[in-house]
Design a protein around this motif. Sequence first.
Motif, PDB file in Angstrom:
ATOM      1  N   VAL A 103     116.911   5.485  77.820  1.00  9.30           N
ATOM      2  CA  VAL A 103     117.110   4.071  77.499  1.00  9.30           C
ATOM      3  C   VAL A 103     115.794   3.491  76.983  1.00  9.30           C
ATOM      4  O   VAL A 103     114.739   4.121  77.097  1.00  9.30           O
ATOM      5  CB  VAL A 103     117.595   3.254  78.729  1.00  9.30           C
ATOM      6  CG1 VAL A 103     118.952   3.725  79.204  1.00  9.30           C
ATOM      7  CG2 VAL A 103     116.596   3.297  79.860  1.00  9.30           C
ATOM      8  N   LYS A 104     115.875   2.283  76.468  1.00  8.64           N
ATOM      9  CA  LYS A 104     114.689   1.568  76.001  1.00  8.64           C
ATOM     10  C   LYS A 104     114.601   0.265  76.791  1.00  8.64           C
ATOM     11  O   LYS A 104     115.570  -0.496  76.854  1.00  8.64           O
ATOM     12  CB  LYS A 104     114.804   1.288  74.508  1.00  8.64           C
ATOM     13  CG  LYS A 104     113.510   0.917  73.850  1.00  8.64           C
ATOM     14  CD  LYS A 104     113.670   0.788  72.364  1.00  8.64           C
ATOM     15  CE  LYS A 104     112.773   1.818  71.711  1.00  8.64           C
ATOM     16  NZ  LYS A 104     112.759   1.685  70.264  1.00  8.64           N
ATOM     17  N   ILE A 105     113.452   0.040  77.420  1.00  7.77           N
ATOM     18  CA  ILE A 105     113.225  -1.194  78.167  1.00  7.77           C
ATOM     19  C   ILE A 105     111.958  -1.854  77.618  1.00  7.77           C
ATOM     20  O   ILE A 105     110.888  -1.244  77.622  1.00  7.77           O
ATOM     21  CB  ILE A 105     113.076  -0.925  79.683  1.00  7.77           C
ATOM     22  CG1 ILE A 105     114.376  -0.345  80.246  1.00  7.77           C
ATOM     23  CG2 ILE A 105     112.693  -2.212  80.427  1.00  7.77           C
ATOM     24  CD1 ILE A 105     114.329   0.010  81.720  1.00  7.77           C
ATOM     25  N   ASN A 106     112.123  -3.065  77.120  1.00  4.80           N
ATOM     26  CA  ASN A 106     111.004  -3.842  76.564  1.00  4.80           C
ATOM     27  C   ASN A 106     110.170  -3.027  75.571  1.00  4.80           C
ATOM     28  O   ASN A 106     108.934  -3.048  75.600  1.00  4.80           O
ATOM     29  CB  ASN A 106     110.131  -4.410  77.679  1.00  4.80           C
ATOM     30  CG  ASN A 106     110.875  -5.436  78.517  1.00  4.80           C
ATOM     31  OD1 ASN A 106     111.851  -6.023  78.072  1.00  4.80           O
ATOM     32  ND2 ASN A 106     110.434  -5.635  79.736  1.00  4.80           N
ATOM     33  N   GLY A 107     110.854  -2.285  74.712  1.00  7.60           N
ATOM     34  CA  GLY A 107     110.185  -1.532  73.655  1.00  7.60           C
ATOM     35  C   GLY A 107     109.702  -0.149  74.053  1.00  7.60           C
ATOM     36  O   GLY A 107     109.172   0.574  73.223  1.00  7.60           O
ATOM     37  N   HIS A 108     109.867   0.238  75.304  1.00  5.72           N
ATOM     38  CA  HIS A 108     109.436   1.550  75.781  1.00  5.72           C
ATOM     39  C   HIS A 108     110.650   2.449  75.973  1.00  5.72           C
ATOM     40  O   HIS A 108     111.542   2.117  76.744  1.00  5.72           O
ATOM     41  CB  HIS A 108     108.692   1.436  77.121  1.00  5.72           C
ATOM     42  CG  HIS A 108     107.460   0.601  77.056  1.00  5.72           C
ATOM     43  ND1 HIS A 108     106.269   1.081  76.556  1.00  5.72           N
ATOM     44  CD2 HIS A 108     107.236  -0.680  77.435  1.00  5.72           C
ATOM     45  CE1 HIS A 108     105.365   0.121  76.635  1.00  5.72           C
ATOM     46  NE2 HIS A 108     105.923  -0.953  77.161  1.00  5.72           N
ATOM     47  N   GLU A 109     110.667   3.578  75.276  1.00  3.60           N
ATOM     48  CA  GLU A 109     111.750   4.546  75.454  1.00  3.60           C
ATOM     49  C   GLU A 109     111.408   5.432  76.639  1.00  3.60           C
ATOM     50  O   GLU A 109     110.267   5.886  76.783  1.00  3.60           O
ATOM     51  CB  GLU A 109     111.920   5.388  74.198  1.00  3.60           C
ATOM     52  CG  GLU A 109     113.124   6.292  74.263  1.00  3.60           C
ATOM     53  CD  GLU A 109     113.363   7.017  72.955  1.00  3.60           C
ATOM     54  OE1 GLU A 109     114.480   6.907  72.441  1.00  3.60           O
ATOM     55  OE2 GLU A 109     112.426   7.677  72.467  1.00  3.60           O
ATOM     56  N   GLY A 110     112.401   5.655  77.497  1.00  3.30           N
ATOM     57  CA  GLY A 110     112.140   6.477  78.671  1.00  3.30           C
ATOM     58  C   GLY A 110     113.413   6.910  79.355  1.00  3.30           C
ATOM     59  O   GLY A 110     114.521   6.725  78.846  1.00  3.30           O
ATOM     60  N   TRP A 111     113.239   7.503  80.534  1.00  2.00           N
ATOM     61  CA  TRP A 111     114.353   8.024  81.328  1.00  2.00           C
ATOM     62  C   TRP A 111     114.625   7.093  82.499  1.00  2.00           C
ATOM     63  O   TRP A 111     113.730   6.727  83.238  1.00  2.00           O
ATOM     64  CB  TRP A 111     114.026   9.417  81.845  1.00  2.00           C
ATOM     65  CG  TRP A 111     113.818  10.407  80.757  1.00  2.00           C
ATOM     66  CD1 TRP A 111     112.624  10.918  80.316  1.00  2.00           C
ATOM     67  CD2 TRP A 111     114.829  11.014  79.955  1.00  2.00           C
ATOM     68  NE1 TRP A 111     112.835  11.802  79.286  1.00  2.00           N
ATOM     69  CE2 TRP A 111     114.187  11.887  79.044  1.00  2.00           C
ATOM     70  CE3 TRP A 111     116.213  10.917  79.910  1.00  2.00           C
ATOM     71  CZ2 TRP A 111     114.870  12.642  78.119  1.00  2.00           C
ATOM     72  CZ3 TRP A 111     116.898  11.672  78.984  1.00  2.00           C
ATOM     73  CH2 TRP A 111     116.237  12.525  78.101  1.00  2.00           C
ATOM     74  N   ASN A 112     115.909   6.747  82.672  1.00  2.00           N
ATOM     75  CA  ASN A 112     116.350   5.859  83.749  1.00  2.00           C
ATOM     76  C   ASN A 112     117.267   6.651  84.671  1.00  2.00           C
ATOM     77  O   ASN A 112     118.195   7.308  84.214  1.00  2.00           O
ATOM     78  CB  ASN A 112     117.081   4.672  83.117  1.00  2.00           C
ATOM     79  CG  ASN A 112     117.448   3.609  84.107  1.00  2.00           C
ATOM     80  OD1 ASN A 112     118.604   3.221  84.145  1.00  2.00           O
ATOM     81  ND2 ASN A 112     116.523   3.108  84.875  1.00  2.00           N
ATOM     82  N   TYR A 113     116.974   6.622  85.972  1.00  2.00           N
ATOM     83  CA  TYR A 113     117.803   7.339  86.944  1.00  2.00           C
ATOM     84  C   TYR A 113     117.695   6.664  88.303  1.00  2.00           C
ATOM     85  O   TYR A 113     116.794   5.865  88.562  1.00  2.00           O
ATOM     86  CB  TYR A 113     117.391   8.808  87.039  1.00  2.00           C
ATOM     87  CG  TYR A 113     115.960   9.049  87.455  1.00  2.00           C
ATOM     88  CD1 TYR A 113     115.620   9.274  88.779  1.00  2.00           C
ATOM     89  CD2 TYR A 113     114.938   9.050  86.514  1.00  2.00           C
ATOM     90  CE1 TYR A 113     114.306   9.488  89.164  1.00  2.00           C
ATOM     91  CE2 TYR A 113     113.622   9.265  86.884  1.00  2.00           C
ATOM     92  CZ  TYR A 113     113.306   9.485  88.212  1.00  2.00           C
ATOM     93  OH  TYR A 113     112.012   9.687  88.579  1.00  2.00           O
ATOM     94  N   THR A 114     118.639   6.993  89.177  1.00  2.00           N
ATOM     95  CA  THR A 114     118.658   6.465  90.532  1.00  2.00           C
ATOM     96  C   THR A 114     118.502   7.613  91.507  1.00  2.00           C
ATOM     97  O   THR A 114     119.104   8.668  91.334  1.00  2.00           O
ATOM     98  CB  THR A 114     119.980   5.708  90.808  1.00  2.00           C
ATOM     99  OG1 THR A 114     120.091   4.641  89.864  1.00  2.00           O
ATOM    100  CG2 THR A 114     120.011   5.143  92.210  1.00  2.00           C
ATOM    101  N   GLU A 115     117.672   7.375  92.516  1.00  2.00           N
ATOM    102  CA  GLU A 115     117.458   8.360  93.566  1.00  2.00           C
ATOM    103  C   GLU A 115     117.310   7.597  94.876  1.00  2.00           C
ATOM    104  O   GLU A 115     116.405   6.769  95.014  1.00  2.00           O
ATOM    105  CB  GLU A 115     116.197   9.170  93.253  1.00  2.00           C
ATOM    106  CG  GLU A 115     116.021  10.388  94.123  1.00  2.00           C
ATOM    107  CD  GLU A 115     114.847  11.218  93.632  1.00  2.00           C
ATOM    108  OE1 GLU A 115     113.726  10.995  94.115  1.00  2.00           O
ATOM    109  OE2 GLU A 115     115.076  12.064  92.745  1.00  2.00           O
ATOM    110  N   GLY A 116     118.219   7.851  95.815  1.00  2.00           N
ATOM    111  CA  GLY A 116     118.213   7.083  97.063  1.00  2.00           C
ATOM    112  C   GLY A 116     118.524   5.635  96.775  1.00  2.00           C
ATOM    113  O   GLY A 116     119.441   5.321  96.024  1.00  2.00           O
TER     114      GLY A 116
END
Length: 143
Positions: free
Chosen positions: A101-114
């Motif tokens: 995903v892209k958040i505030n212009g930064h492309e990266g990896w989004n995940y949930t843990e716990g």
Amino acid sequence: MNFRHVILAALIIFVLIAPVCASENASDFNNSTKITFEGIEFMIPLGFNESKDAQDFDNLGSQGKTCFYINEYGGEIIITVASDWMGMSLDELYKEGASKVKINGHEGWNYTEGNLTYFGYVDGDSGIIIGVTNQTRLQEVII
């Protein structure tokens, strides 16, 4: 002045004052403090205070530093910056099940843990992972 006039005056005062109080609360909620941690700027929402549990760690094969922010409601913000990331790609931050995903212009990896939602991205020579208890905080913290 009879009882009806007192009630009417109280209602008028309430109607005039309530919007002012509500707007002050809303603006307090939206205030944030800009911090620089390991050379990267972040915004910390009002009500979060730095925890003294920050520590050095060895993760992702890179030396990094972590800072923790908590609020009185159990909210957490965890910021990890590995500043010797030099030349490593975003793929190095991939976690199984993560979405790009892209958040505030930064492309990266989004995940949930716990109970935390994470976003990992690369900024210059730094690998950054931010964990929050409320996913909407990611848009507030990452600038």
